[in-house]
Design an enzyme around this catalytic site. Sequence first.
Site, PDB file in Angstrom:
ATOM      1  N   LYS A 280      -7.750  14.162   4.293  1.00 13.09           N
ATOM      2  CA  LYS A 280      -6.903  12.964   4.265  1.00 13.09           C
ATOM      3  C   LYS A 280      -5.900  13.125   5.393  1.00 13.09           C
ATOM      4  CE  LYS A 280      -5.865  14.160  -0.071  1.00 13.09           C
ATOM      5  NZ  LYS A 280      -6.118  12.918  -0.787  1.00 13.09           N
ATOM      6  N   ARG A 281      -5.096  12.096   5.688  1.00 15.03           N
ATOM      7  CA  ARG A 281      -4.062  12.264   6.697  1.00 15.03           C
ATOM      8  C   ARG A 281      -3.106  13.394   6.297  1.00 15.03           C
ATOM      9  NH1 ARG A 281      -3.641   8.485  11.031  1.00 15.03           N
ATOM     10  NH2 ARG A 281      -1.737   9.618  11.530  1.00 15.03           N
TER      11      ARG A 281
ATOM     12  N   LYS B 260       1.462  14.465   0.597  1.00 14.44           N
ATOM     13  CA  LYS B 260       0.102  14.774   0.137  1.00 14.44           C
ATOM     14  C   LYS B 260      -0.064  16.270  -0.166  1.00 14.44           C
ATOM     15  CE  LYS B 260      -1.973  10.958   2.818  1.00 14.44           C
ATOM     16  NZ  LYS B 260      -2.588  10.047   1.826  1.00 14.44           N
TER      17      LYS B 260
ATOM     18  N   LYS C 175     -14.340   8.776  -3.799  1.00 14.95           N
ATOM     19  CA  LYS C 175     -15.556   9.157  -3.070  1.00 14.95           C
ATOM     20  C   LYS C 175     -16.059  10.512  -3.554  1.00 14.95           C
ATOM     21  CE  LYS C 175     -13.607   6.596   0.748  1.00 14.95           C
ATOM     22  NZ  LYS C 175     -12.736   6.684   1.949  1.00 14.95           N
TER      23      LYS C 175
ATOM     24  N   THR D   2      -8.225   6.880  -2.147  1.00 15.63           N
ATOM     25  CA  THR D   2      -9.595   6.387  -2.278  1.00 15.63           C
ATOM     26  C   THR D   2     -10.576   7.534  -2.052  1.00 15.63           C
ATOM     27  OG1 THR D   2      -9.361   5.600  -0.004  1.00 15.63           O
ATOM     28  CG2 THR D   2      -9.260   3.951  -1.750  1.00 15.63           C
TER      29      THR D   2
ATOM     30  N   HIS E 256       0.793  -1.239   0.000  1.00 17.19           N
ATOM     31  CA  HIS E 256       0.000   0.000   0.000  1.00 17.19           C
ATOM     32  C   HIS E 256       0.816   1.275   0.000  1.00 17.19           C
ATOM     33  CE1 HIS E 256      -3.992  -1.804   0.794  1.00 17.19           C
ATOM     34  NE2 HIS E 256      -3.283  -2.740   1.398  1.00 17.19           N
TER      35      HIS E 256
HETATM   36  C1  26V Z   1       2.107   1.984   7.917  1.00 19.98           C
HETATM   37  C2  26V Z   1       2.622   2.017   9.180  1.00 19.98           C
HETATM   38  C3  26V Z   1       4.063   1.932   9.343  1.00 19.98           C
HETATM   39  C4  26V Z   1       4.465   1.698  10.736  1.00 19.98           C
HETATM   40  C5  26V Z   1       3.632   2.512  11.678  1.00 19.98           C
HETATM   41  C6  26V Z   1       2.200   2.147  11.634  1.00 19.98           C
HETATM   42  C7  26V Z   1       1.727   2.126  10.256  1.00 19.98           C
HETATM   43  C8  26V Z   1       0.371   2.193  10.021  1.00 19.98           C
HETATM   44  C9  26V Z   1      -0.104   2.160   8.753  1.00 19.98           C
HETATM   45  C10 26V Z   1       0.765   2.070   7.711  1.00 19.98           C
HETATM   46  C11 26V Z   1       0.195   1.966   6.350  1.00 19.98           C
HETATM   47  C12 26V Z   1       0.457   3.119   5.523  1.00 19.98           C
HETATM   48  C13 26V Z   1       0.062   2.761   4.172  1.00 19.98           C
HETATM   49  C14 26V Z   1      -1.265   3.319   3.742  1.00 19.98           C
HETATM   50  O1  26V Z   1      -2.157   3.649   4.493  1.00 19.98           O
HETATM   51  N1  26V Z   1      -1.367   3.401   2.458  1.00 19.98           N
HETATM   52  C15 26V Z   1      -2.524   3.942   1.805  1.00 19.98           C
HETATM   53  O2  26V Z   1      -3.305   2.836   1.385  1.00 19.98           O
HETATM   54  C16 26V Z   1      -4.468   3.256   0.704  1.00 19.98           C
HETATM   55  C17 26V Z   1      -5.269   2.017   0.404  1.00 19.98           C
HETATM   56  O3  26V Z   1      -4.589   1.202  -0.487  1.00 19.98           O
HETATM   57  C18 26V Z   1      -4.086   4.023  -0.549  1.00 19.98           C
HETATM   58  O4  26V Z   1      -5.257   4.463  -1.172  1.00 19.98           O
HETATM   59  C19 26V Z   1      -3.215   5.222  -0.194  1.00 19.98           C
HETATM   60  O5  26V Z   1      -2.763   5.849  -1.358  1.00 19.98           O
HETATM   61  C20 26V Z   1      -2.044   4.752   0.627  1.00 19.98           C
HETATM   62  O6  26V Z   1      -1.305   5.877   1.116  1.00 19.98           O
END
Ligand code: 26V
Length: 815
Positions: free
Chosen positions: A545-546, A551, A657, A653, A357
């Site tokens: 968004k975050r 971003k 929306k 995403t 992701h």
């Molecule tokens: C990564 C980490 C790294 C360690 C700390 C805790 C933590 C928590 C979550 C994440 C995941 C980050 C990746 C993420 O959210 N990616 C997003 O995924 C969406 C669904 O596929 C996508 O639409 C977004 O573009 C993408 O940033």
Amino acid sequence: MSQLLDKETLKKMIRENVKTLYRKTLEAASAEEVYQAAVFAIRDVITDKWMKTHDEYYEKDVKVVYYLSMEFLMGRFFGNSLINLEMYDEVKEVLEELGIDYNMVEDAEPDPGLGNGGLGRLAACFLDSLSTLQLPAYGCGIRYHYGIFEQKIENGYQVEAPDNWLENGDPWGIKRNEYAVEVKFGGNVRAVPKGNGEYRFVQENYQSVIAVPYDYPVIGYGNNTVNTLRLWEARAKNKLDLKFFNEGNYQKAAEEELLASTMTDVLYPADEHIQGKELRLRQQYFFISATVQRVVERFKKHHTNFHELPDKVAFQLNDTHPTVAVAELMRVLVDENDVPWDDAWEITRKVCAYTNHTIMAEALEKWPMELFSRLLPRIYQIVEEINRRYCLELQAKYGMDPEKLRRMAIIADGQIRMAYLAIVGSHSVNGVAALHTEILKHQELKDFYELYPEKFNNKTNGITQRRWLLHANHGLAGLISETIGDGWITELTELEKLLPYAEDENFRRRFMEIKKANKVALAKYIKETKGIDINPDSIFDIQVKRLHEYKRQLLNVLHIIGLYNQLKMNPGMDMVPRTFIFGAKAAAGYRRAKLIIKLINAVADVVNNDPTIEGKIKVVFMENYRVSLAERLIPAADVSEQISTAGKEASGTGNMKFMLNGALTVGTMDGANVEIYEEVGKDNIFIFGMSAEEVQAKYHDHYDPWFIYNMNQEVRMALTSLIDGTFDQNTDLFRELYDALLNGCGGRADEYFVLEDYADYARAQWDIDKAYRDQTKWAKMAIVNVAKSGKFSSDRTIRQYAEEIWDLKPLHIED
Ligand code: 26V
């Protein structure tokens, strides 16, 4: 009216429930209490379908997918459950007939924030689609007691408060004590001879935690499928360890209890970097071990031959967070069921599939060996063995190439690389948008694509139209159903039938009236919550968004400053009034992201209170962005801001929306924006900025933001406003942002090319201004966006996963 429950019965049930739950009459009950009473009434309907679904799965011994995820950002259950049960209108009428405001009841439900952002919300959309498509599925995750923090804004700064979503009970979750499982941490591994020359590996002197599952119903739309979201909670095996207790060592005696009770306390609220946090690894192994053990137990009820496991079970790894599943499945097969290693490995690889992701290097998980081996000694051995065999394969294929080995090894430089373990241990590796998958194949995971080309595939993300149109935007949903029928609810490509109506004046008028009504409702909400007056006839331009540098919320706010400076110099400047709305949580430790939030609020304070600009610009930062707030904001948007540095946003995403709700995108050619562009065509979207390839080239090239500063007056003035006291009474508060853009305090200057893309962004924004003046044209463009959003249903995405990765077949559940 639904055949499930007639209105009079429902009224009676709600009255009765209020009485038994709260010893009150309905008239005396609060919205919260009515909500609880109503949930218990509809739970009855759900439970019958839920039991039936699972009986059939078991009886027919169908293949089941387990979507393994640390995050499920479900949003509120109540309204969505009613929608999917096709009981929404009925329950709404019932409540109104009882003299109760339906919206107050919906708003009484806490919005469980068991996820950070895109990745967790995607998991929730996928569950909705799985049930709607009648596919046998479980979501498996963690029942955090505290979800993502509640964001408050104090003096313009983000302040975090705990989100105690379980405070008033959990009417949707059912505790399943009978399925509790033991999970073991620490200790040492002993090799015990089996007697046939082989050894069995047993873990000793470990600490135990009991995993207790809570099941939540996932209701399919208009069918009888109710799948399960299973969230695990930690409980101590022994409240007190009597051995230590009797020795008078009370702290040691209570240690297990403490360990257990903290394990599932809180979601890590970072969606980027966290280095080697022991508790995070504990959480991962905790829910994975519990899930894998249960799945294998269940399989053994019908089967003795483990080679049949991949015909019955698929594991989808939502990013690297659940990747210990690869090693845990190996452990359960080899250690606990005597499956030979080679067989177990073949089975494991057929069962597991991995979704990537993000390509942000910081987010790629690596665990220090010391921590990993101490916490999970047997799992560590297994990962070592997987790595040993895999490195032999690499050598057989590429010869002795130490550099390549070091690059590709699962274990290297004192760390375990979870992404590589996931790739090696899976039969499928997918990205989440076409561009993202291409970048994985040709850049980030190039070596692995060369090694395993057959594993790589794309699954462009999607969203569920049930929550994001039918529930969030009743007005538009109603107009669409009236015009083309309601087939779109389960087949979103039906929306194409709206295309001819872009030319229908009457349809356009009604379409725009609905947008206006949504804007008026949002303006009212903003007035009530923030005290800010906004003009419903202005362009509602939204970025939610975050908060992340990639971003580029900073690009948005710099452009607002640029516009403001122009208006100050030329108060008569002809522009369509604009309301810029932001919503974003910053990771608690991400200082620069928090400073950007402060900047947005500081700009809002100045701009909103400057009478000389005659209300042409308003800036609103909405606190505590979350699913339920998104449902209010998105239907009211005219413009959707999707402005990440090209190549950085895996998919996005939110972009989908907004499109589905008739907003036009201003965006870069990044993530799924590229595919939105392909669907709507260049005249129905506002694209700007560098392409991913150009970004890549610039990155290696010489990039000097001072060059842009020197050449572009608007940029220079906006940057100067950051440090001349316009927004901070000369405290130098925003100097860090200024320096990051021009000099790159520590890192690269303007790492995300905000200044490079500024001019073209401003150009695109003027194009929007011009387009909006022609309301007929704008309405046509917006309708085309809705009509072409069919591709972005998560139903399409899930169909592709089911066919191309899981080989999963639907099962119709009879009434
Ligand atoms: C990564 C980490 C790294 C360690 C700390 C805790 C933590 C928590 C979550 C994440 C995941 C980050 C990746 C993420 O959210 N990616 C997003 O995924 C969406 C669904 O596929 C996508 O639409 C977004 O573009 C993408 O940033």
